[in-house]
Design an enzyme around this catalytic site. Structure first.
Site, mmCIF file in Angstrom:
data_model
loop_
_atom_site.group_PDB
_atom_site.id
_atom_site.type_symbol
_atom_site.label_atom_id
_atom_site.label_comp_id
_atom_site.label_asym_id
_atom_site.label_seq_id
_atom_site.Cartn_x
_atom_site.Cartn_y
_atom_site.Cartn_z
ATOM 1 N N ASN A 265 0.875 -1.175 0.000
ATOM 2 C CA ASN A 265 0.000 0.000 0.000
ATOM 3 C C ASN A 265 0.912 1.225 0.000
ATOM 4 O O ASN A 265 1.489 1.570 1.023
ATOM 5 C CB ASN A 265 -0.886 -0.042 1.254
ATOM 6 C CG ASN A 265 -1.719 1.212 1.422
ATOM 7 O OD1 ASN A 265 -1.798 2.045 0.508
ATOM 8 N ND2 ASN A 265 -2.347 1.356 2.586
ATOM 9 N N LYS B 195 0.144 4.244 -0.300
ATOM 10 C CA LYS B 195 -0.513 5.437 0.261
ATOM 11 C C LYS B 195 -0.261 6.650 -0.651
ATOM 12 O O LYS B 195 -0.137 6.479 -1.862
ATOM 13 C CB LYS B 195 -0.045 5.667 1.703
ATOM 14 C CG LYS B 195 -0.195 4.392 2.546
ATOM 15 C CD LYS B 195 -0.087 4.605 4.023
ATOM 16 C CE LYS B 195 -0.291 3.273 4.735
ATOM 17 N NZ LYS B 195 -0.291 3.376 6.184
ATOM 18 N N HIS C 182 -9.683 1.091 4.687
ATOM 19 C CA HIS C 182 -8.423 1.338 5.398
ATOM 20 C C HIS C 182 -8.674 2.323 6.542
ATOM 21 O O HIS C 182 -9.468 3.251 6.392
ATOM 22 C CB HIS C 182 -7.386 1.899 4.425
ATOM 23 C CG HIS C 182 -6.022 1.925 5.027
ATOM 24 N ND1 HIS C 182 -5.633 2.893 5.913
ATOM 25 C CD2 HIS C 182 -4.985 1.062 4.927
ATOM 26 C CE1 HIS C 182 -4.399 2.635 6.315
ATOM 27 N NE2 HIS C 182 -3.982 1.531 5.740
ATOM 28 N N GLU D 165 -7.123 4.760 7.610
ATOM 29 C CA GLU D 165 -6.912 6.184 7.287
ATOM 30 C C GLU D 165 -8.129 6.755 6.558
ATOM 31 O O GLU D 165 -8.469 7.920 6.727
ATOM 32 C CB GLU D 165 -5.623 6.341 6.465
ATOM 33 C CG GLU D 165 -4.394 6.117 7.344
ATOM 34 C CD GLU D 165 -3.185 5.537 6.632
ATOM 35 O OE1 GLU D 165 -3.102 5.616 5.397
ATOM 36 O OE2 GLU D 165 -2.311 4.989 7.337
ATOM 37 N N GLU E 192 -5.830 -4.909 10.271
ATOM 38 C CA GLU E 192 -4.817 -3.900 10.539
ATOM 39 C C GLU E 192 -5.155 -3.167 11.830
ATOM 40 O O GLU E 192 -5.954 -2.217 11.820
ATOM 41 C CB GLU E 192 -4.775 -2.889 9.391
ATOM 42 C CG GLU E 192 -4.394 -3.497 8.068
ATOM 43 C CD GLU E 192 -3.746 -2.467 7.159
ATOM 44 O OE1 GLU E 192 -2.610 -2.673 6.762
ATOM 45 O OE2 GLU E 192 -4.396 -1.442 6.880
ATOM 46 N N GLY F 254 1.891 2.252 10.805
ATOM 47 C CA GLY F 254 2.855 3.343 10.679
ATOM 48 C C GLY F 254 3.485 3.768 11.992
ATOM 49 O O GLY F 254 4.122 4.816 12.072
ATOM 50 N N SER G 110 2.920 -2.084 10.440
ATOM 51 C CA SER G 110 4.365 -2.150 10.701
ATOM 52 C C SER G 110 4.958 -3.526 10.420
ATOM 53 O O SER G 110 5.846 -3.994 11.129
ATOM 54 C CB SER G 110 4.671 -1.694 12.128
ATOM 55 O OG SER G 110 4.226 -0.367 12.323
HETATM 56 P P1 PGA Z 1 2.471 0.273 7.673
HETATM 57 O O1 PGA Z 1 1.063 0.473 6.976
HETATM 58 O O2 PGA Z 1 3.030 -1.044 7.165
HETATM 59 O O3 PGA Z 1 3.293 1.438 7.273
HETATM 60 O O4 PGA Z 1 2.215 0.213 9.150
HETATM 61 C C1 PGA Z 1 0.195 -0.600 6.727
HETATM 62 C C2 PGA Z 1 -1.069 -0.086 6.096
HETATM 63 O O5 PGA Z 1 -1.553 0.970 6.516
HETATM 64 O O6 PGA Z 1 -1.626 -0.712 5.177
#
Ligand code: PGA
Length: 256
Positions: free
Chosen positions: A10, A12, A99, A101, A171, A177, A217
């Site tokens: 992803n 982003k 997601h 976010e 997630e 993140g 992460s």
């Molecule tokens: P990250 O993000 O691996 O940077 O924690 C995962 C995601 O949001 O899909």
């Protein structure tokens, strides 16, 4: 039935056009050189990249391209939005829906997400449907209920024929993140729970065939112990998917 192992990136809102092309070219080359298994690899890129990445993709049997969002309507006066048919028209095969976010910054509710899931099916896109609890919900012990409600309100209206095409990504919001990862045991506990809830709604057979990815992460150091868990079928990778070496090292956990 054995379920598919999947590693999805992803990106982003990262990478300008050329940087996206460069990273994707590195990934395709590395897949040719190093991918030795049946694992499916997916890159969910910003909309501006999708058409170019699809044209560049000369390892389509291993690698698919997807979007990170779609609008629930098929077309119309929705300035700034992108529809499922537009994603499909540039070669997108997958779409992230739900997601955290999108849920938190763009106020996407379970109801809106259900409409987005339906839009994905209308346009023959495979939804990668994300669920996850916040830190507070983990700490107060309500996370099982929260995850169940996310499934019930956004994907459990699907027929079993459609549901069997959904990919689920667990997630935990507190792990995205942040550098904090769910331990393999914590993730396994939730993945097994998700599979149980799916079995109760549909059937054990269908639940056993669904790929459930872990995200938050995930990196080359922790991927192996996470992916070794019985109910974890791969990962949704944010930060580490922006570095071809790290991404491939995660993909290679499934090399045979
Ligand atoms: P990250 O993000 O691996 O940077 O924690 C995962 C995601 O949001 O899909």
């Amino acid at each position: 039935m054995s379920r598919k192992k999947i590693v999805a990136g992803n990106w982003k809102m990262n990478l300008d056009y050329q940087a996206g092309i460069s990273l994707f070219s590195e990934i395709t080359q590395m897949l040719k050189d190093e991918h030795r298994g049946n694992q499916e690899v997916i890159v969910c890129a910003p909309f501006i990249h999708l058409g170019a990445l699809n044209k560049l993709n000369d390892v389509k049997e291993k690698l698919g391209v997807g979007a990170q969002n779609l609008h629930q309507a098929d077309s119309g006066a929705y300035t700034g939005e992108i529809s499922g048919s537009q994603i499909k028209s540039v070669g997108g095969k997958y779409v992230l829906i739900g997601h955290s976010e999108r849920r938190s910054y763009f106020k996407e509710t379970n109801e809106i997400l259900a409409e987005k899931v339906d839009a994905a099916f209308r346009h023959h896109l495979t939804p990668i449907f994300c669920i996850g609890e916040t830190k507070e919900q983990r700490e107060d012990g309500s996370y099982f209920e929260v995850l169940k409600a996310q499934l019930e309100q956004s994907v459990f209206h699907l027929s079993s024929k459609d549901f069997e095409r959904v990919i689920i990504a667990y997630e935990p919001v507190w792990a995205i993140g942040t550098g904090l990862t769910a331990s393999p045991e914590q993730a396994q506990e939730v993945h097994a729970y998700i599979r149980k809830v799916i079995a109760e709604k549909y059937s054990q057979e269908l639940a056993d065939s669904i790929s459930i990815l872990y995200g938050g992460s995930c990196n080359p150091k922790n991927a192996e112990s996470l992916f070794a868990q019985a109910d974890i079928d791969g990962g949704l990778i944010g930060g580490a998917s922006l570095k071809s070496r790290d991404f491939l090292d995660i993909v290679k956990v499934y090399n045979s």
